[in-house]
Design a protein around this motif. Structure first.
Motif, short mmCIF file in Angstrom:
data_model
loop_
_atom_site.label_atom_id
_atom_site.label_comp_id
_atom_site.label_asym_id
_atom_site.label_seq_id
_atom_site.Cartn_x
_atom_site.Cartn_y
_atom_site.Cartn_z
N ASN A 32 0.85 -1.19 0.00
CA ASN A 32 0.00 0.00 0.00
C ASN A 32 0.88 1.24 0.00
O ASN A 32 1.56 1.53 0.98
N LEU A 33 0.88 1.97 -1.10
CA LEU A 33 1.82 3.07 -1.28
C LEU A 33 1.59 4.19 -0.27
O LEU A 33 2.53 4.74 0.28
N LYS A 34 0.33 4.53 -0.02
CA LYS A 34 0.04 5.62 0.92
C LYS A 34 0.54 5.27 2.33
O LYS A 34 1.19 6.08 3.00
N CYS A 35 0.24 4.07 2.76
CA CYS A 35 0.70 3.65 4.08
C CYS A 35 2.22 3.57 4.13
O CYS A 35 2.84 3.94 5.14
N ALA A 36 2.82 3.12 3.04
CA ALA A 36 4.28 3.04 2.99
C ALA A 36 4.90 4.42 3.12
O ALA A 36 5.91 4.59 3.83
N ALA A 37 4.33 5.40 2.47
CA ALA A 37 4.85 6.76 2.57
C ALA A 37 4.77 7.28 4.00
O ALA A 37 5.69 7.92 4.51
N LEU A 38 3.67 6.97 4.68
CA LEU A 38 3.52 7.40 6.07
C LEU A 38 4.52 6.70 6.98
O LEU A 38 5.11 7.32 7.88
N LEU A 39 4.74 5.41 6.75
CA LEU A 39 5.74 4.68 7.54
C LEU A 39 7.13 5.24 7.29
O LEU A 39 7.92 5.43 8.23
N ALA A 40 7.44 5.51 6.03
CA ALA A 40 8.76 6.06 5.71
C ALA A 40 8.95 7.45 6.31
O ALA A 40 10.06 7.83 6.67
N ALA A 41 7.84 8.17 6.45
CA ALA A 41 7.91 9.53 7.00
C ALA A 41 7.99 9.55 8.52
O ALA A 41 8.29 10.59 9.11
N GLY A 42 7.69 8.39 9.16
CA GLY A 42 7.81 8.36 10.61
C GLY A 42 6.63 7.82 11.38
O GLY A 42 6.66 7.78 12.62
N ALA A 43 5.56 7.41 10.70
CA ALA A 43 4.46 6.77 11.41
C ALA A 43 4.98 5.52 12.10
O ALA A 43 5.81 4.77 11.55
N GLN A 44 4.51 5.27 13.33
CA GLN A 44 5.11 4.22 14.15
C GLN A 44 4.68 2.81 13.76
O GLN A 44 5.44 1.86 13.88
N THR A 45 3.44 2.67 13.30
CA THR A 45 2.92 1.34 12.95
C THR A 45 2.03 1.45 11.72
O THR A 45 1.57 2.53 11.36
N LEU A 46 1.78 0.30 11.12
CA LEU A 46 0.86 0.26 9.98
C LEU A 46 -0.54 0.67 10.41
O LEU A 46 -1.23 1.41 9.70
N ASN A 47 -0.97 0.22 11.58
CA ASN A 47 -2.29 0.62 12.07
C ASN A 47 -2.39 2.13 12.25
O ASN A 47 -3.43 2.73 11.98
N GLN A 48 -1.31 2.74 12.71
CA GLN A 48 -1.33 4.18 12.88
C GLN A 48 -1.45 4.87 11.52
O GLN A 48 -2.21 5.82 11.36
N ALA A 49 -0.72 4.37 10.53
CA ALA A 49 -0.80 4.93 9.18
C ALA A 49 -2.22 4.80 8.63
O ALA A 49 -2.77 5.74 8.05
N GLN A 50 -2.83 3.63 8.82
CA GLN A 50 -4.19 3.43 8.34
C GLN A 50 -5.18 4.34 9.04
O GLN A 50 -6.10 4.89 8.41
N ALA A 51 -4.98 4.54 10.34
CA ALA A 51 -5.88 5.42 11.11
C ALA A 51 -5.75 6.86 10.64
O ALA A 51 -6.75 7.60 10.54
N LEU A 52 -4.54 7.29 10.35
CA LEU A 52 -4.33 8.64 9.85
C LEU A 52 -5.04 8.84 8.51
O LEU A 52 -5.69 9.87 8.28
N LEU A 53 -4.93 7.87 7.64
CA LEU A 53 -5.59 7.98 6.34
C LEU A 53 -7.11 7.98 6.49
O LEU A 53 -7.82 8.69 5.77
N HIS A 54 -7.60 7.23 7.45
CA HIS A 54 -9.04 7.23 7.71
C HIS A 54 -9.50 8.61 8.16
O HIS A 54 -10.53 9.12 7.72
#
Length: 306
Positions: free
Chosen positions: A259-281
């Motif tokens: 998932n490119l959007k989640c990957a970008a958030l993880l690369a930018a510093g999001a701590q977990t995949l769940n956190q990235a998904q929650a941010l996108l939500h």
């Protein structure tokens, strides 16, 4: 009765066959160029239609692309690209072409008058759905009958035609008139009319993707990376958005399951995949504001998300 513009004789057509091929080629290119400008006069309708398409996708509805002949090929080409380009689920796309999509080198011409299967083909059409229907003449029986069925079922209708004041445009919630000049080869609407249709269809689907948050800085941030070229593109997009190395981008893409959007958030510093998904939500699947929150460390309330 006035002859539809798409059936009129082009002013340069007389003696066309007696001219040098270079002259004919020049006229063909010029006529295509003029046709390509036709969507500019319908920008408000195109934008409104794109917003309806985006709402259809958000609400779990279905985009129904429907046309006959060469218009059907233009519609099908746009629909078939939505999965790979923007990861629109196949379950939310339908293609209806008069006589069915051709499997050989011949395309029957009589099917545009055949409306008998439409009631069955559009039986599951609902108010959440959008019908995108295309007809150069604006009076093709297959497309007009489909628009009437869609209207009765409460679905949104986006009608694209190259002649004004036609049934298809009158039946549409968002009527897109592509006022192309007469064809250099009279009635051969695969040419100028088809060029304008392709541009309008591409605009509709691309603007829909912008509305859905699937494009950022001119990049396809919701692409489906299912081959080496697209995997490399996804890696490059993550690098471009977050300024990490290709190795870090690859690791983030792996952690995000592609998932490119989640990957970008993880690369930018999001701590977990769940956190990235929650941010996108929280940002309605738009990456830019989610990235800003990560970069500004505004994710404290999500910090313990596992």
């Amino acid at each position: 009765m006035t002859t539809p513009v798409t059936e009129q004789l082009h002013q340069e057509a007389i003696g066309l066959d007696a001219r040098p091929l270079t002259e004919v080629a020049n006229l063909l290119a010029q006529s295509q160029s003029k046709a390509a400008a036709a969507p500019l006069a319908s920008l408000p309708s195109i934008c409104a239609g794109a917003k309806e398409m985006a709402q259809t996708i958000r609400s779990g509805g279905v985009l129904h692309y429907l046309a006959a002949g060469s218009s059907g090929l233009m519609a099908a080409a746009d629909a078939l690209e939505l999965g790979g380009t923007f990861s629109i689920p196949a379950s939310q796309i339908r293609i209806h072409m008069a006589g069915g999509l051709p499997s050989g080198v011949e395309m029957p011409g009589d099917t545009e008058d055949a409306t008998g299967t439409l009631a069955h083909d559009l039986a599951d059409l609902s108010p959440k759905d959008t019908l995108i229907t295309v007809s150069a003449s604006g009076s093709t029986p297959y497309t007009v009958a489909a628009a009437r069925i869609a209207r009765d079922k409460g679905a949104t209708i986006i009608g694209i035609a190259n002649n004004d004041g036609t049934d298809l445009l009158r039946l549409s919630d968002h009527s897109i008139l592509l006022a192309t000049p007469p064809e250099l080869i009279s009635g051969s609407t695969r040419m100028g009319a088809g060029t304008a249709q392709k541009i309008a269809l591409n605009m509709l689907s691309t603007l829909m993707a912008v509305e859905l948050g699937h494009i950022q800085d001119g990049m396809m941030i919701n692409l489906r990376a299912d081959n080496d070229k697209l995997r490399a593109r996804a890696n490059g997009i993550v690098c471009q958005l977050t300024h990490v190395s290709p190795e870090q981008a690859a690791s983030a893409l792996t952690s995000a399951g592609g998932n490119l959007k989640c990957a970008a958030l993880l690369a930018a510093g999001a701590q977990t995949l769940n956190q990235a998904q929650a941010l996108l939500h929280e940002t309605n699947d738009h990456l830019r504001p989610a990235l800003e929150r990560v970069k500004n460390k505004e994710t404290i309330n999500l910090g313990d998300t596992k």
